[in-house]
Design a protein around this motif. Structure first.
Motif, PDB file in Angstrom:
ATOM      1  N   ASN A  49     -81.123 -44.073 -44.679  1.00 35.38           N
ATOM      2  CA  ASN A  49     -79.694 -44.032 -45.121  1.00 35.38           C
ATOM      3  C   ASN A  49     -79.639 -43.261 -46.555  1.00 35.38           C
ATOM      4  O   ASN A  49     -78.487 -42.949 -47.081  1.00 35.38           O
ATOM      5  CB  ASN A  49     -79.087 -45.206 -45.435  1.00 35.38           C
ATOM      6  CG  ASN A  49     -78.681 -46.244 -44.256  1.00 35.38           C
ATOM      7  OD1 ASN A  49     -78.557 -47.166 -44.353  1.00 35.38           O
ATOM      8  ND2 ASN A  49     -78.272 -45.575 -43.259  1.00 35.38           N
ATOM      9  N   GLU A  79     -72.426 -41.000 -44.016  1.00 39.71           N
ATOM     10  CA  GLU A  79     -73.544 -41.540 -43.974  1.00 39.71           C
ATOM     11  C   GLU A  79     -74.626 -40.761 -43.293  1.00 39.71           C
ATOM     12  O   GLU A  79     -74.152 -40.183 -42.097  1.00 39.71           O
ATOM     13  CB  GLU A  79     -73.549 -42.783 -42.790  1.00 39.71           C
ATOM     14  CG  GLU A  79     -74.851 -44.001 -42.973  1.00 39.71           C
ATOM     15  CD  GLU A  79     -74.503 -45.152 -42.386  1.00 39.71           C
ATOM     16  OE1 GLU A  79     -74.936 -46.182 -42.756  1.00 39.71           O
ATOM     17  OE2 GLU A  79     -73.889 -45.206 -41.359  1.00 39.71           O
ATOM     18  N   SER A  82     -78.244 -41.566 -41.060  1.00 36.82           N
ATOM     19  CA  SER A  82     -79.276 -42.696 -40.747  1.00 36.82           C
ATOM     20  C   SER A  82     -80.587 -41.997 -39.867  1.00 36.82           C
ATOM     21  O   SER A  82     -80.286 -41.464 -38.819  1.00 36.82           O
ATOM     22  CB  SER A  82     -78.661 -43.377 -39.538  1.00 36.82           C
ATOM     23  OG  SER A  82     -77.518 -44.345 -40.375  1.00 36.82           O
ATOM     24  N   TYR A 106     -74.615 -45.807 -32.821  1.00 36.12           N
ATOM     25  CA  TYR A 106     -73.433 -45.595 -34.013  1.00 36.12           C
ATOM     26  C   TYR A 106     -72.213 -45.005 -33.357  1.00 36.12           C
ATOM     27  O   TYR A 106     -71.274 -44.565 -34.080  1.00 36.12           O
ATOM     28  CB  TYR A 106     -74.076 -44.249 -34.874  1.00 36.12           C
ATOM     29  CG  TYR A 106     -75.408 -44.618 -35.533  1.00 36.12           C
ATOM     30  CD1 TYR A 106     -75.304 -45.446 -36.894  1.00 36.12           C
ATOM     31  CD2 TYR A 106     -76.437 -44.650 -35.041  1.00 36.12           C
ATOM     32  CE1 TYR A 106     -76.542 -45.727 -37.567  1.00 36.12           C
ATOM     33  CE2 TYR A 106     -77.724 -45.194 -35.654  1.00 36.12           C
ATOM     34  CZ  TYR A 106     -77.678 -45.719 -36.678  1.00 36.12           C
ATOM     35  OH  TYR A 106     -79.016 -46.168 -37.160  1.00 36.12           O
ATOM     36  N   GLY A 121     -85.334 -52.739 -41.683  1.00 37.20           N
ATOM     37  CA  GLY A 121     -83.943 -52.384 -41.146  1.00 37.20           C
ATOM     38  C   GLY A 121     -83.539 -50.880 -41.074  1.00 37.20           C
ATOM     39  O   GLY A 121     -82.457 -50.656 -41.086  1.00 37.20           O
ATOM     40  N   TYR A 150     -76.600 -51.559 -30.694  1.00 40.83           N
ATOM     41  CA  TYR A 150     -77.455 -51.480 -32.043  1.00 40.83           C
ATOM     42  C   TYR A 150     -78.693 -52.146 -31.604  1.00 40.83           C
ATOM     43  O   TYR A 150     -78.788 -53.141 -32.242  1.00 40.83           O
ATOM     44  CB  TYR A 150     -76.657 -51.948 -33.185  1.00 40.83           C
ATOM     45  CG  TYR A 150     -77.270 -51.521 -34.277  1.00 40.83           C
ATOM     46  CD1 TYR A 150     -76.820 -50.024 -34.915  1.00 40.83           C
ATOM     47  CD2 TYR A 150     -77.919 -52.264 -35.319  1.00 40.83           C
ATOM     48  CE1 TYR A 150     -77.409 -49.962 -36.173  1.00 40.83           C
ATOM     49  CE2 TYR A 150     -78.283 -51.944 -36.697  1.00 40.83           C
ATOM     50  CZ  TYR A 150     -78.153 -50.635 -37.045  1.00 40.83           C
ATOM     51  OH  TYR A 150     -78.524 -50.479 -38.058  1.00 40.83           O
ATOM     52  N   ASN A 180     -83.312 -48.970 -43.520  1.00 41.43           N
ATOM     53  CA  ASN A 180     -82.245 -48.854 -44.777  1.00 41.43           C
ATOM     54  C   ASN A 180     -82.950 -47.468 -45.512  1.00 41.43           C
ATOM     55  O   ASN A 180     -82.044 -46.662 -46.115  1.00 41.43           O
ATOM     56  CB  ASN A 180     -82.451 -49.824 -46.041  1.00 41.43           C
ATOM     57  CG  ASN A 180     -81.695 -51.011 -45.337  1.00 41.43           C
ATOM     58  OD1 ASN A 180     -80.934 -50.973 -44.698  1.00 41.43           O
ATOM     59  ND2 ASN A 180     -82.127 -52.268 -45.813  1.00 41.43           N
TER      60      ASN A 180
HETATM   61  C1  AVI Z   1     -78.106 -50.269 -43.123  1.00 41.50           C
HETATM   62  N1  AVI Z   1     -78.357 -49.282 -42.133  1.00 41.50           N
HETATM   63  C2  AVI Z   1     -79.773 -49.232 -41.872  1.00 41.50           C
HETATM   64  C3  AVI Z   1     -77.690 -48.907 -40.813  1.00 41.50           C
HETATM   65  C4  AVI Z   1     -78.065 -47.871 -39.897  1.00 41.50           C
HETATM   66  O1  AVI Z   1     -78.300 -48.014 -38.976  1.00 41.50           O
HETATM   67  O2  AVI Z   1     -78.184 -46.841 -40.727  1.00 41.50           O
HETATM   68  C5  AVI Z   1     -75.957 -48.875 -41.378  1.00 41.50           C
HETATM   69  C6  AVI Z   1     -75.452 -48.554 -40.315  1.00 41.50           C
HETATM   70  N2  AVI Z   1     -74.279 -47.730 -39.996  1.00 41.50           N
HETATM   71  C7  AVI Z   1     -73.814 -47.824 -38.856  1.00 41.50           C
HETATM   72  N3  AVI Z   1     -74.392 -48.700 -38.128  1.00 41.50           N
HETATM   73  C8  AVI Z   1     -75.171 -49.149 -38.845  1.00 41.50           C
END
Ligand code: AVI
Length: 320
Positions: free
Chosen positions: A165, A281, A283, A205, A160, A49, A162
């Motif tokens: 998302n 989700e 991203s 991810y 970040g 990450y 965010n």
């Molecule tokens: C909070 N957000 C920016 C993270 C992203 O990378 O989209 C959430 C996340 N989902 C999976 N890993 C991290």
């Protein structure tokens, strides 16, 4: 009716709506309960990450350039942060402002009261004189109430990645609300994860230790805990995909067999066919020209894209 009851009911309604739609979905904002917060903090420390450590380095390198427009004005200002989380990165900016003896008030906004409490306590340690005004709630509510709106200039932080998302329509609507909440010459520092080697993005991810998998599955666990669901977690597979055209990395939970799930709070059974996905989700990743176009569309000027050497991430300073 107290706040918790209302929030539980909204959660239940969102779950009902999401699991009743033709493509089942669950909103990613519900990742962040006490367990989800901890898992996300573990994600931020994962080798795959890259986002957090890269943005951390950008803020460390460019903190003076980012802040001096406000810090050197001699006037108090508001530092408003959407989705503050545990504020790990923002502490760099706050420490700088404290060292420079700048007068400002920090308004961290987060859906999770747990992390805000932690953040406030941590800040008191690194900078005892800092004025903190935490706001627990959704961006939507915070931008409507504008508790910081005291006439002082504002630098809003949306770090970040965010912003990534939100699906396109919601994202644009949110940016309209942000823009409406700011005055001429106010600043907006947006963290964008940039388009890059798809393998690196996908690995972020789909980490080897499975922390992101547990984070995704925590949505189902949360439904079990809070709404009396009977999801069996090992019957769903965490499945992220990345589309290099749209820049969208989407995460799913795929049903590994035909099954039924009962949710007590909804008094309803949901059917899952074999291999049916739940979309959980998005991203989104951006190109620099996407950032330019977005800022123009929303009435901002990009003052500068602060990037790391590999151009993995940009903290983009926009001025209204
Ligand atoms: C909070 N957000 C920016 C993270 C992203 O990378 O989209 C959430 C996340 N989902 C999976 N890993 C991290």
């Amino acid at each position: 009716m107290n706040h918790t009851t209302t929030y539980d009911q909204i959660f239940a309604q969102d779950v009902l709506q999401g699991l009743s739609s033709p493509l089942k979905t669950l909103p990613s904002k519900y990742f962040y309960d006490e367990k989800g917060d901890k898992l996300f903090q573990a994600i931020m420390a994962l080798p795959e990450y890259y986002l957090t450590r890269t943005e951390y380095a950008i803020l460390e390198t460019y903190k003076a350039q980012i802040l001096d427009r406000f810090a050197k004005s001699g006037k108090p200002f508001n530092l408003v942060e959407l989705g503050a989380g545990n504020g790990l990165k923002t502490k760099i900016l706050i420490q700088y402002l404290c060292d420079q003896k700048v007068e400002f008030t920090y308004f961290p906004i987060d859906i999770s009261g747990y992390v805000l409490k932690e953040l406030e306590e941590d800040l008191k340690e690194i900078c005892p004189q800092v004025k903190v005004h935490p706001i627990t709630g959704t961006y939507r509510h915070a931008l409507k109430d504008r508790e910081w709106d005291n006439g002082s200039p504002t630098l809003m932080l949306f770090l970040g990645s965010n912003y990534g998302n939100f699906l396109e329509e919601d994202a644009k609507e949110l940016l309209d609300r942000i823009s409406d909440s700011l005055r001429i010459n106010d600043g907006l520092l947006m963290g964008f994860d940039l388009k890059k080697d798809p393998e690196l993005i996908l690995a972020a991810y789909n980490d080897a230790q499975g922390v992101t998998r547990d984070f995704n599955l925590n949505l189902l666990e949360r439904i079990n805990r809070e709404l009396g669901g009977n999801f069996e977690l090992d019957k769903f597979k965490h499945w992220p995909i990345y589309d290099p055209v749209s820049g969208e990395c989407k995460s799913f939970l795929v049903s590994l067999e035909e099954q039924q799930v009962f949710i007590e709070a909804l008094n309803k059974t949901f059917q899952f066919t074999h291999a049916e996905p739940i979309f959980t989700e998005v991203s989104k990743k951006y190109g620099l020209h996407d950032i330019d176009a977005l800022s123009q569309e929303k009435g901002f000027k990009v003052e500068k894209n602060f990037m790391d050497d590999e151009a993995f991430f940009s903290d983009s300073l926009w001025v209204k």
